[in-house]
Design an enzyme around this catalytic site. Structure first.
Site, PDB file in Angstrom:
ATOM      1  N   PHE A 148       0.891  -1.282   0.102  1.00  0.00           N
ATOM      2  CA  PHE A 148      -0.025  -0.044   0.013  1.00  0.00           C
ATOM      3  C   PHE A 148       0.859   1.337  -0.100  1.00  0.00           C
ATOM      4  O   PHE A 148       0.834   2.066  -1.049  1.00  0.00           O
ATOM      5  CB  PHE A 148      -0.860  -0.174   1.296  1.00  0.00           C
ATOM      6  N   ASN A 157       8.962  -8.871  -2.164  1.00  0.00           N
ATOM      7  CA  ASN A 157       8.720 -10.468  -2.192  1.00  0.00           C
ATOM      8  C   ASN A 157       7.381 -10.881  -2.680  1.00  0.00           C
ATOM      9  O   ASN A 157       7.016 -11.991  -2.620  1.00  0.00           O
ATOM     10  CB  ASN A 157       9.383 -11.151  -1.086  1.00  0.00           C
ATOM     11  N   GLY A 209      23.467  -2.121   5.632  1.00  0.00           N
ATOM     12  CA  GLY A 209      24.852  -2.667   5.136  1.00  0.00           C
ATOM     13  C   GLY A 209      24.869  -1.972   3.763  1.00  0.00           C
ATOM     14  O   GLY A 209      26.011  -1.536   3.336  1.00  0.00           O
ATOM     15  N   TYR A 252       5.742  -7.647  16.151  1.00  0.00           N
ATOM     16  CA  TYR A 252       5.760  -6.508  14.936  1.00  0.00           C
ATOM     17  C   TYR A 252       6.329  -5.368  15.772  1.00  0.00           C
ATOM     18  O   TYR A 252       7.259  -4.565  15.401  1.00  0.00           O
ATOM     19  CB  TYR A 252       4.158  -6.027  14.717  1.00  0.00           C
ATOM     20  N   TYR A 268      23.805   2.119  13.397  1.00  0.00           N
ATOM     21  CA  TYR A 268      24.431   2.645  12.164  1.00  0.00           C
ATOM     22  C   TYR A 268      24.660   3.994  12.119  1.00  0.00           C
ATOM     23  O   TYR A 268      25.968   4.429  11.538  1.00  0.00           O
ATOM     24  CB  TYR A 268      23.770   2.074  10.964  1.00  0.00           C
ATOM     25  N   THR A 282      -2.472   4.941   8.636  1.00  0.00           N
ATOM     26  CA  THR A 282      -2.716   5.684   7.500  1.00  0.00           C
ATOM     27  C   THR A 282      -3.600   4.862   6.524  1.00  0.00           C
ATOM     28  O   THR A 282      -3.625   3.675   6.504  1.00  0.00           O
ATOM     29  CB  THR A 282      -1.579   6.028   6.768  1.00  0.00           C
TER      30      THR A 282
HETATM   31  P1  NAD Z   1       1.682  -3.591   3.118  1.00  0.00           P
HETATM   32  O1  NAD Z   1       1.357  -4.908   3.711  1.00  0.00           O
HETATM   33  O2  NAD Z   1       0.480  -3.238   2.030  1.00  0.00           O
HETATM   34  O3  NAD Z   1       3.163  -3.580   2.339  1.00  0.00           O
HETATM   35  C1  NAD Z   1       4.269  -4.142   2.881  1.00  0.00           C
HETATM   36  C2  NAD Z   1       4.915  -4.678   1.617  1.00  0.00           C
HETATM   37  O4  NAD Z   1       6.143  -5.308   2.133  1.00  0.00           O
HETATM   38  C3  NAD Z   1       4.314  -5.700   0.953  1.00  0.00           C
HETATM   39  O5  NAD Z   1       4.362  -5.420  -0.390  1.00  0.00           O
HETATM   40  C4  NAD Z   1       5.222  -6.847   1.210  1.00  0.00           C
HETATM   41  O6  NAD Z   1       5.109  -7.796  -0.126  1.00  0.00           O
HETATM   42  C5  NAD Z   1       6.346  -6.402   1.341  1.00  0.00           C
HETATM   43  N1  NAD Z   1       7.403  -7.066   2.134  1.00  0.00           N
HETATM   44  C6  NAD Z   1       7.241  -7.881   3.279  1.00  0.00           C
HETATM   45  N2  NAD Z   1       7.933  -8.320   3.712  1.00  0.00           N
HETATM   46  C7  NAD Z   1       9.300  -8.366   2.584  1.00  0.00           C
HETATM   47  C8  NAD Z   1      10.245  -9.000   2.606  1.00  0.00           C
HETATM   48  N3  NAD Z   1      11.089  -9.713   3.587  1.00  0.00           N
HETATM   49  N4  NAD Z   1      11.007  -8.863   1.415  1.00  0.00           N
HETATM   50  C9  NAD Z   1      10.513  -7.899   0.289  1.00  0.00           C
HETATM   51  N5  NAD Z   1       9.288  -7.226   0.561  1.00  0.00           N
HETATM   52  C10 NAD Z   1       8.667  -7.701   1.708  1.00  0.00           C
HETATM   53  O7  NAD Z   1       1.715  -2.749   4.246  1.00  0.00           O
HETATM   54  P2  NAD Z   1       1.756  -1.241   4.319  1.00  0.00           P
HETATM   55  O8  NAD Z   1       0.511  -0.380   5.243  1.00  0.00           O
HETATM   56  O9  NAD Z   1       1.910  -0.496   2.939  1.00  0.00           O
HETATM   57  O10 NAD Z   1       3.010  -0.817   5.346  1.00  0.00           O
HETATM   58  C11 NAD Z   1       4.293  -0.583   4.629  1.00  0.00           C
HETATM   59  C12 NAD Z   1       5.229  -0.075   5.897  1.00  0.00           C
HETATM   60  O11 NAD Z   1       4.871   0.851   6.506  1.00  0.00           O
HETATM   61  C13 NAD Z   1       5.463  -1.281   6.894  1.00  0.00           C
HETATM   62  O12 NAD Z   1       6.933  -1.280   7.209  1.00  0.00           O
HETATM   63  C14 NAD Z   1       4.621  -0.798   8.021  1.00  0.00           C
HETATM   64  O13 NAD Z   1       5.138  -1.555   9.409  1.00  0.00           O
HETATM   65  C15 NAD Z   1       4.865   0.560   7.954  1.00  0.00           C
HETATM   66  N6  NAD Z   1       3.590   1.342   8.531  1.00  0.00           N
HETATM   67  C16 NAD Z   1       2.380   1.309   7.997  1.00  0.00           C
HETATM   68  C17 NAD Z   1       1.227   1.969   8.543  1.00  0.00           C
HETATM   69  C18 NAD Z   1      -0.068   2.123   7.808  1.00  0.00           C
HETATM   70  O14 NAD Z   1      -0.993   2.516   8.607  1.00  0.00           O
HETATM   71  N7  NAD Z   1      -0.241   1.686   6.747  1.00  0.00           N
HETATM   72  C19 NAD Z   1       1.343   2.529   9.908  1.00  0.00           C
HETATM   73  C20 NAD Z   1       2.543   2.529  10.411  1.00  0.00           C
HETATM   74  C21 NAD Z   1       3.755   1.862   9.703  1.00  0.00           C
END
Ligand code: NAD
Ligand code: UDP
Length: 328
Positions: free
Chosen positions: A13, A34, A104, A147, A161, A177
């Site tokens: 997203f 992935n 890294g 998480y 780092y 969000t």
């Molecule tokens: P999402 O699940 O839509 O997107 C996460 C993406 O990461 C996915 O496309 C998934 O396939 C990819 N992914 C997961 N593990 C992976 C790996 N090992 N290697 C490669 N790709 C990998 O979730 P999102 O809402 O878009 O969240 C994105 C980031 O923002 C996350 O780190 C989440 O913790 C952070 N975040 C989101 C919110 C929110 O409200 N949406 C709030 C706080 C933090």
């Protein structure tokens, strides 16, 4: 010469909206994912662009990107409670091994790293609204611990780092969000309620609905992230919309928005579900000159239009994501 940015979690997203923004701003975007919870369809419209490329890769394994890199945005991580409860080990790995690989790579490339941290580092907060100085109230061994602790570790290794290796780092603490391209069935409250309304089901409020959240529209968040990336501030910054609402009032808003005749039903509150959440965004205002501009009313209209446009297949799809392919 175009600036080159690596975005992990690009097919998710937030990642897909970030890719869109950086492509539009004429960066060369290297998108990495992935696809464990993301979808290639989120990036389809960017694939033909000459300043966009996609790597299908797990960032918890060694990553290599040829050529120079100016920025790395680490957004890879399952993000909804349903997702990280189903894939807890992958969640811990991407928040630890995944960011280690990014840092890294940043060292070798002399790139600046921005990490997607979260309001979950505050856990079930005893300080309200949450300021960046608050250390949080997290249960490390509770269901959300995989998480929350991964994200807390991610902040710790990022600071290490920065301090010990001089890597340029930025830490965004992102609050709830929403917007187009959320997965309808990822279990998060907004797609859950809108999906239920569209399928003609009752809206499931967990607990008594008195817990609060503060919802930020995705375009506002992306603007905040871009400003943080280009600032010289290295401590964590809250990014979110302080307009707080109880979950039961939120359900009523969705009922009004969608015109559904369904009602609210109450179900058990998940363990350790935070009772209240609202970002204190004083730092973002002062340092980034940023405040969210899109009201919940406006943002919800745009998001509802997106979900309404999905196919029946998508709307009634049962499986949550691509987990089956990944968990053997
Ligand atoms: P999402 O699940 O839509 O997107 C996460 C993406 O990461 C996915 O496309 C998934 O396939 C990819 N992914 C997961 N593990 C992976 C790996 N090992 N290697 C490669 N790709 C990998 O979730 P999102 O809402 O878009 O969240 C994105 C980031 O923002 C996350 O780190 C989440 O913790 C952070 N975040 C989101 C919110 C929110 O409200 N949406 C709030 C706080 C933090
Ligand atoms: N929630 C709810 N019904 C649902 C999904 C979620 O009442 O169908 C509640 C959930 O218990 C939490 C809030 O909505 O109190 C936000 O949940 P979400 O999973 O979106 O995000 P988080 O808890 O991580 O902020």
């Amino acid at each position: 010469m175009r600036k080159r940015v690596l975005i992990t979690g690009a097919a998710g997203f937030l990642g897909s909206h970030l890719c869109e923004r950086f492509v539009k701003d004429d960066y060369h975007v290297i998108a990495m994912d992935n696809l464990i919870t993301g979808r290639l369809s989120n990036l389809e419209h960017l694939m033909p662009k000459e300043n966009f490329e996609f790597y299908h890769q797990d960032v918890s394994n060694f990553i290599h990107v040829p050529g120079k890199l100016d920025y790395i945005l680490h957004f890879a991580s399952p993000a909804s409670p349903i997702d990280y409860l189903k894939i807890p080990i992958q969640t811990l790995k991407v928040g630890s091994l995944g960011i280690h690989n990014c840092l890294g790579l940043a060292r070798v490339k002399n790139a600046r790293v921005l990490i997607a941290s979260t309001s979950e580092v505050y856990g079930d907060p005893e300080v309200h609204p949450q300021t960046e100085e608050y250390w949080g109230n997290v249960n490390p061994i509770g269901p959300r611990g995989v998480y929350d602790e991964a994200k807390r570790f991610q902040e710790a290794i990022t600071m290490a780092y920065h301090t010990y290796h001089g890597v340029e780092t930025r830490i965004a603490r992102i609050f709830n969000t929403y917007g187009p391209r959320m997965r309808l069935n990822d279990g998060r409250v907004l797609p859950a309620f809108i999906g239920q309304a569209l399928r003609g089901e009752d809206l499931t409020v967990f607990g008594d609905g008195s817990q609060t959240r503060s919802f930020c529209y995705v375009d506002d968040l992306v603007e905040g992230l871009v400003r943080l990336l280009h600032s010289d501030y290295t401590l964590p910054v809250n990014l979110g919309n302080p307009d707080e609402i109880t979950i039961s009032d939120f359900a009523e808003e969705i009922i009004k928005l969608t015109g559904t005749t369904q009602k609210v039903i109450y179900q058990d509150l998940p363990v350790n579900d935070p009772k209240q959440r609202q970002p204190d965004i004083t730092k973002a205002k002062e340092i980034l000159d940023w405040i969210p501009k899109v009201s919940r009313g406006e943002g919800l209209k745009i998001t509802y239009a997106y979900f309404k446009g999905l196919s029946k297949d998508e709307l009634f799809k049962k499986e949550h994501n691509n987990f089956e392919e990944y968990i053997k």
